[in-house]
Design a protein around this motif. Sequence first.
Motif, PDB file in Angstrom:
ATOM      1  N   LEU A  60     -29.943  32.673  51.883  1.00 39.18           N
ATOM      2  CA  LEU A  60     -30.926  32.150  52.821  1.00 39.18           C
ATOM      3  C   LEU A  60     -30.424  30.815  53.353  1.00 39.18           C
ATOM      4  CD1 LEU A  60     -33.745  32.577  54.016  1.00 39.18           C
ATOM      5  CD2 LEU A  60     -34.683  31.382  52.063  1.00 39.18           C
ATOM      6  N   ARG A  61     -30.320  30.668  54.651  1.00 39.04           N
ATOM      7  CA  ARG A  61     -29.831  29.429  55.261  1.00 39.04           C
ATOM      8  C   ARG A  61     -31.000  28.712  55.922  1.00 39.04           C
ATOM      9  NH1 ARG A  61     -25.509  27.966  53.030  1.00 39.04           N
ATOM     10  NH2 ARG A  61     -24.850  26.734  54.781  1.00 39.04           N
ATOM     11  N   TYR A  62     -31.229  27.495  55.487  1.00 43.04           N
ATOM     12  CA  TYR A  62     -32.274  26.662  56.067  1.00 43.04           C
ATOM     13  C   TYR A  62     -31.658  25.690  57.063  1.00 43.04           C
ATOM     14  CZ  TYR A  62     -35.453  28.009  52.278  1.00 43.04           C
ATOM     15  OH  TYR A  62     -36.258  28.693  51.413  1.00 43.04           O
ATOM     16  N   ARG A  63     -32.433  25.320  58.016  1.00 49.25           N
ATOM     17  CA  ARG A  63     -32.037  24.262  58.939  1.00 49.25           C
ATOM     18  C   ARG A  63     -32.188  22.935  58.201  1.00 49.25           C
ATOM     19  NH1 ARG A  63     -34.985  20.930  62.242  1.00 49.25           N
ATOM     20  NH2 ARG A  63     -36.928  21.923  61.654  1.00 49.25           N
ATOM     21  N   THR A  64     -31.210  22.050  58.335  1.00 49.18           N
ATOM     22  CA  THR A  64     -31.300  20.735  57.704  1.00 49.18           C
ATOM     23  C   THR A  64     -32.407  19.936  58.386  1.00 49.18           C
ATOM     24  OG1 THR A  64     -28.964  20.728  57.109  1.00 49.18           O
ATOM     25  CG2 THR A  64     -30.062  18.591  57.199  1.00 49.18           C
ATOM     26  N   VAL A  65     -33.302  19.386  57.581  1.00 49.82           N
ATOM     27  CA  VAL A  65     -34.413  18.598  58.098  1.00 49.82           C
ATOM     28  C   VAL A  65     -34.122  17.128  57.818  1.00 49.82           C
ATOM     29  CG1 VAL A  65     -36.877  18.113  57.874  1.00 49.82           C
ATOM     30  CG2 VAL A  65     -36.050  20.461  57.731  1.00 49.82           C
ATOM     31  N   ARG A  66     -34.180  16.317  58.851  1.00 50.54           N
ATOM     32  CA  ARG A  66     -33.975  14.874  58.712  1.00 50.54           C
ATOM     33  C   ARG A  66     -35.320  14.169  58.729  1.00 50.54           C
ATOM     34  NH1 ARG A  66     -29.015  14.750  58.342  1.00 50.54           N
ATOM     35  NH2 ARG A  66     -27.340  14.998  59.800  1.00 50.54           N
ATOM     36  N   THR A  76     -32.033   7.368  56.151  1.00 50.61           N
ATOM     37  CA  THR A  76     -32.187   8.755  56.555  1.00 50.61           C
ATOM     38  C   THR A  76     -32.231   9.632  55.313  1.00 50.61           C
ATOM     39  OG1 THR A  76     -30.897   8.316  58.560  1.00 50.61           O
ATOM     40  CG2 THR A  76     -31.211  10.613  57.955  1.00 50.61           C
ATOM     41  N   TYR A  77     -33.222  10.494  55.284  1.00 53.57           N
ATOM     42  CA  TYR A  77     -33.364  11.474  54.211  1.00 53.57           C
ATOM     43  C   TYR A  77     -33.105  12.834  54.842  1.00 53.57           C
ATOM     44  CZ  TYR A  77     -36.136   7.537  52.477  1.00 53.57           C
ATOM     45  OH  TYR A  77     -36.573   6.285  52.106  1.00 53.57           O
ATOM     46  N   SER A  78     -32.185  13.613  54.266  1.00 55.93           N
ATOM     47  CA  SER A  78     -31.862  14.940  54.798  1.00 55.93           C
ATOM     48  C   SER A  78     -32.089  15.987  53.721  1.00 55.93           C
ATOM     49  CB  SER A  78     -30.412  14.993  55.266  1.00 55.93           C
ATOM     50  OG  SER A  78     -30.169  14.027  56.248  1.00 55.93           O
ATOM     51  N   VAL A  79     -32.842  17.010  54.078  1.00 54.64           N
ATOM     52  CA  VAL A  79     -33.086  18.123  53.168  1.00 54.64           C
ATOM     53  C   VAL A  79     -32.280  19.301  53.680  1.00 54.64           C
ATOM     54  CG1 VAL A  79     -34.824  19.554  52.056  1.00 54.64           C
ATOM     55  CG2 VAL A  79     -35.432  17.266  52.857  1.00 54.64           C
ATOM     56  N   GLY A  80     -31.237  19.654  52.937  1.00 59.90           N
ATOM     57  CA  GLY A  80     -30.371  20.760  53.336  1.00 59.90           C
ATOM     58  C   GLY A  80     -30.652  22.009  52.537  1.00 59.90           C
ATOM     59  N   ASN A  81     -29.668  22.890  52.484  1.00 63.03           N
ATOM     60  CA  ASN A  81     -29.810  24.141  51.738  1.00 63.03           C
ATOM     61  C   ASN A  81     -29.786  23.928  50.237  1.00 63.03           C
ATOM     62  OD1 ASN A  81     -30.024  25.992  53.878  1.00 63.03           O
ATOM     63  ND2 ASN A  81     -27.832  25.837  54.240  1.00 63.03           N
ATOM     64  N   GLU A  82     -28.917  23.027  49.765  1.00 62.57           N
ATOM     65  CA  GLU A  82     -28.745  22.846  48.331  1.00 62.57           C
ATOM     66  C   GLU A  82     -28.892  21.412  47.876  1.00 62.57           C
ATOM     67  OE1 GLU A  82     -25.033  24.571  47.227  1.00 62.57           O
ATOM     68  OE2 GLU A  82     -25.696  26.600  47.704  1.00 62.57           O
ATOM     69  N   GLN A  83     -28.888  20.460  48.810  1.00 62.59           N
ATOM     70  CA  GLN A  83     -28.915  19.048  48.428  1.00 62.59           C
ATOM     71  C   GLN A  83     -29.935  18.272  49.237  1.00 62.59           C
ATOM     72  OE1 GLN A  83     -24.871  17.823  49.169  1.00 62.59           O
ATOM     73  NE2 GLN A  83     -24.368  17.918  46.995  1.00 62.59           N
ATOM     74  N   PHE A  84     -30.416  17.232  48.590  1.00 56.95           N
ATOM     75  CA  PHE A  84     -31.234  16.220  49.247  1.00 56.95           C
ATOM     76  C   PHE A  84     -30.325  15.004  49.384  1.00 56.95           C
ATOM     77  CE2 PHE A  84     -34.227  12.844  49.726  1.00 56.95           C
ATOM     78  CZ  PHE A  84     -35.326  13.414  50.355  1.00 56.95           C
TER      79      PHE A  84
END
Length: 162
Positions: free
Chosen positions: A5-11, A70-78
């Motif tokens: 499952l691929r999520y869009r990175t949220v900033r 900046t806080y980025s929520v990716g597929n596997e890392q914050f």
Amino acid sequence: MQQVLRYRTVRIKSHAMQFVINELPLLLLCPIGLIYAGMDGLPLTKLVLALTLILSLILLYRFIYLKRMTYSVGNEQFVFEYGVFQRKVDYLELYRIVDFNEHQTFIQQLCGLKTVSIYSGDRTTPRLDIIGVKNGCEYVSLIRERVEYNKRKKGIYEITNR
């Protein structure tokens, strides 16, 4: 075969109003210092002007620091990026996140902002605060969904004693 499952990175960025909340006393002190320094015949006006200018530079630095976080929520890392003259980056594996908390100070409530705290099993970042985000944004549910996906993907289960 396991589906990926691929999520869009949220900033996520802090709202500028959080700066006003954090620095309200100093923001009120600067105009008072400038007014005092502009009056003729009062003692120490040059010293007050110099201190006010130094205080203004400190406030400018703090504003830039807050706006560059900046806080980025990716597929596997914050990922948490911060700093002005020297940028630093902290990585937090999503599967290590164990709990969340949202709280608001009285002034944050008036401004429609909140602070989201993330608790993790990571040694370097056991608690990470995302300060000054809009109250209506559901970042906890977004992060939680990705945390649960990563825990399932890695086969990590929590065992509790009751």
